[in-house]
Design a protein around this motif. Sequence first.
Motif, short mmCIF file in Angstrom:
data_model
loop_
_atom_site.label_atom_id
_atom_site.label_comp_id
_atom_site.label_asym_id
_atom_site.label_seq_id
_atom_site.Cartn_x
_atom_site.Cartn_y
_atom_site.Cartn_z
N LEU A 46 0.83 -1.20 0.00
CA LEU A 46 0.00 0.00 0.00
C LEU A 46 0.87 1.25 0.00
O LEU A 46 0.63 2.19 -0.76
CB LEU A 46 -0.94 0.00 1.21
N VAL A 47 1.90 1.27 0.83
CA VAL A 47 2.79 2.44 0.90
C VAL A 47 3.48 2.67 -0.44
O VAL A 47 3.54 3.80 -0.94
CB VAL A 47 3.81 2.28 2.05
N VAL A 48 4.02 1.62 -1.04
CA VAL A 48 4.70 1.76 -2.34
C VAL A 48 3.73 2.29 -3.38
O VAL A 48 4.05 3.22 -4.13
CB VAL A 48 5.32 0.42 -2.78
N SER A 49 2.56 1.72 -3.42
CA SER A 49 1.55 2.15 -4.39
C SER A 49 1.19 3.62 -4.22
O SER A 49 1.15 4.39 -5.19
CB SER A 49 0.30 1.28 -4.24
N GLU A 50 0.98 4.04 -2.99
CA GLU A 50 0.62 5.44 -2.72
C GLU A 50 1.76 6.39 -3.04
O GLU A 50 1.55 7.46 -3.62
CB GLU A 50 0.20 5.59 -1.25
N LEU A 51 2.98 6.02 -2.66
CA LEU A 51 4.12 6.89 -2.93
C LEU A 51 4.35 7.08 -4.43
O LEU A 51 4.58 8.20 -4.90
CB LEU A 51 5.38 6.33 -2.28
N VAL A 52 4.28 6.00 -5.19
CA VAL A 52 4.48 6.11 -6.64
C VAL A 52 3.33 6.88 -7.28
O VAL A 52 3.56 7.76 -8.11
CB VAL A 52 4.67 4.72 -7.28
#
Length: 74
Positions: A46-52
């Motif tokens: 979730l964090v990776v998806s949101e950051l990108v």
Amino acid sequence: MSSSEEECGALAGASPQLAERARDVTRGFLMVLAPEGGPEVEAVLLVVSELVANAIQHAGGVIGFGLKSGEGSR
């Protein structure tokens, strides 16, 4: 690189321009480290998806992306 340290080179020299691609690369990386999955894996995805997605939307894209694990990493 030490034997206790692993890096994901799937995006070496390229940055993901889609959150989905970054999530897929991250999922593959995490499958090696935590094949049983779990809430921590879902949180990282979730964090990776949101950051990108935020980098693409608000900053015009991703300029770097890497995943690393090693002693002391969590």
